[in-house]
Design a protein around this motif. Structure first.
Motif, PDB file in Angstrom:
ATOM      1  N   LEU A   1      80.734  26.232  11.842  1.00  0.00           N
ATOM      2  CA  LEU A   1      81.989  26.098  11.107  1.00  0.00           C
ATOM      3  C   LEU A   1      81.960  24.878  10.193  1.00  0.00           C
ATOM      4  N   VAL A   2      81.432  23.771  10.696  1.00  0.00           N
ATOM      5  CA  VAL A   2      81.341  22.553   9.884  1.00  0.00           C
ATOM      6  C   VAL A   2      80.455  22.812   8.665  1.00  0.00           C
ATOM      7  N   GLU A   3      79.319  23.444   8.872  1.00  0.00           N
ATOM      8  CA  GLU A   3      78.413  23.736   7.754  1.00  0.00           C
ATOM      9  C   GLU A   3      79.101  24.647   6.732  1.00  0.00           C
TER      10      GLU A   3
ATOM     11  N   MET B   1      76.731  20.347  -2.193  1.00  0.00           N
ATOM     12  CA  MET B   1      76.525  18.975  -1.729  1.00  0.00           C
ATOM     13  C   MET B   1      75.041  18.633  -1.801  1.00  0.00           C
ATOM     14  N   THR B   2      74.682  17.552  -2.442  1.00  0.00           N
ATOM     15  CA  THR B   2      73.277  17.185  -2.579  1.00  0.00           C
ATOM     16  C   THR B   2      72.741  16.632  -1.264  1.00  0.00           C
ATOM     17  N   THR B   3      71.428  16.690  -1.127  1.00  0.00           N
ATOM     18  CA  THR B   3      70.774  16.190   0.081  1.00  0.00           C
ATOM     19  C   THR B   3      71.032  14.707   0.270  1.00  0.00           C
TER      20      THR B   3
ATOM     21  N   LEU C   1      85.335  20.725  -2.628  1.00  0.00           N
ATOM     22  CA  LEU C   1      85.985  20.123  -1.454  1.00  0.00           C
ATOM     23  C   LEU C   1      84.999  19.829  -0.327  1.00  0.00           C
ATOM     24  N   GLY C   2      83.839  20.467  -0.364  1.00  0.00           N
ATOM     25  CA  GLY C   2      82.897  20.336   0.744  1.00  0.00           C
ATOM     26  C   GLY C   2      82.470  18.916   1.036  1.00  0.00           C
TER      27      GLY C   2
END
Length: 316
Positions: A70-72, A1-3, A80-81
């Motif tokens: 857990l979320v991270e 996932m990009t910033t 899927l992230g």
């Protein structure tokens, strides 16, 4: 996932989804999972014989840190992230649901369907609504809409924009713990101290921002901005909570409707501090204007938080 996806795109889409659809009722909601986890924690703590106050504080930090981690972890799943992060961000915001349910409750009050109105309002508050008349229901609705604007939207959005979905859900975990354990009753006075104090700290800045944004959102709406500016800080400090009074007092003075007074919680009457002009009863028009004001304040928060906090998180 990009910033950039994490900092700007996900919060923007999350706000849009919340506005359009409200709570994802037919999908697994993280708050339910957190609530189930806290119920298990309470049973385990009480059965263990641990000091309740110490165990409560430890649970706050360990549970919130665990949820954040857990979320991270989930957001780092390939492909899927991004979708998981977006869903979690959307599920953590509650303006759409708050505004819809408040308008529904007000409509029931004004149609004189008081039994249904009491049930609808009871879904938004922890107090006893069974014996409230139309006037008291409007006041209760005004109080909960203004308070929950911060708790359910502004504060979560603040942490989403500043710290991402993980930070949002760490905050939501503490907020959920406070809503379940943060009562000064025999059962929770010790166990819930950590949750209540931590929630007070985390909501301190967002609550005050909410009040300021309400004043800005009221410009050009024919509301009593002058009285609100003079009175809301003094009234806000009357409240037992260091945060709840800020949006409530601001709303009370802007709409010139009284809040506070005797309120029933868990079968006991609690005399809450007086906010706003004494004796000013909430009518349908005032309540409707307040709901609209809170909706606009939420939009203003999104316009401010997403670029400003996003840039801050990039820099720091």
């Amino acid at each position: 996932m990009t910033t950039y996806a994490l900092i700007f795109i996900i919060p923007t889409l999350a706000v849009m989804l919340d506005t359009l659809f409200g709570d994802p009722k037919h999908l697994p909601h993280p708050v339910r999972l957190i609530g189930a986890g806290l119920e298990w924690c309470e049973k385990t703590i009480r059965a263990s014989g641990l000091d309740l106050r110490l165990a409560g504080w430890l649970t706050v930090f360990l549970f919130a840190a665990g949820v954040w981690g857990l979320v991270e972890l989930l957001m780092n799943i390939p492909y899927l992230g991004v979708l998981i992060g977006l869903y979690l961000a959307y599920a953590g915001l509650a303006r759409g649901c708050l505004i819809r349910e408040s308008r529904k409750a007000l409509s029931l009050i004004e149609s004189n369907n008081l039994d249904a109105a009491r049930t609808a309002v009871s879904m938004l508050v922890s107090r006893d609504t069974r014996n409230l008349d139309a006037e008291a229901l409007r006041q209760t609705l005004a109080e909960t809409v203004s308070e929950n604007l911060n708790d359910g939207f502004v504060a979560p959005l603040f942490y989403l924009c500043l710290l991402g979905p993980g930070g949002l859900w760490a905050y939501k975990t503490v907020s959920t713990m406070d809503s379940m354990w943060g009562y000064r009753t025999e059962r929770f006075n010790d166990l819930g101290q950590g949750a209540a104090k931590t929630d007070d700290i985390l909501a301190w800045i967002p609550a005050r921002i909410t009040a300021y944004l309400m004043l800005i959102a009221a410009i050009g709406r024919g509301l009593d901005i002058s009285s609100a500016k003079k009175q809301y800080k003094n009234d806000a400090r009357k409240m037992e909570s260091p945060n709840a009074g800020w949006p409530m007092a601001t709303a009370a003075w802007l709409l010139r409707g009284h809040m506070g007074g005797p309120t029933v919680y868990f079968g006991q009457i609690k005399d809450k501090p007086s906010l706003g002009p004494v004796g000013k009863v909430w009518n349908a028009a005032m309540a409707q204007r307040l709901i609209t004001l809170c909706d606009r304040t939420g939009s203003l928060a999104a316009w401010v938080f997403i670029p400003v906090l996003g840039i801050c998180s990039l820099i720091f």
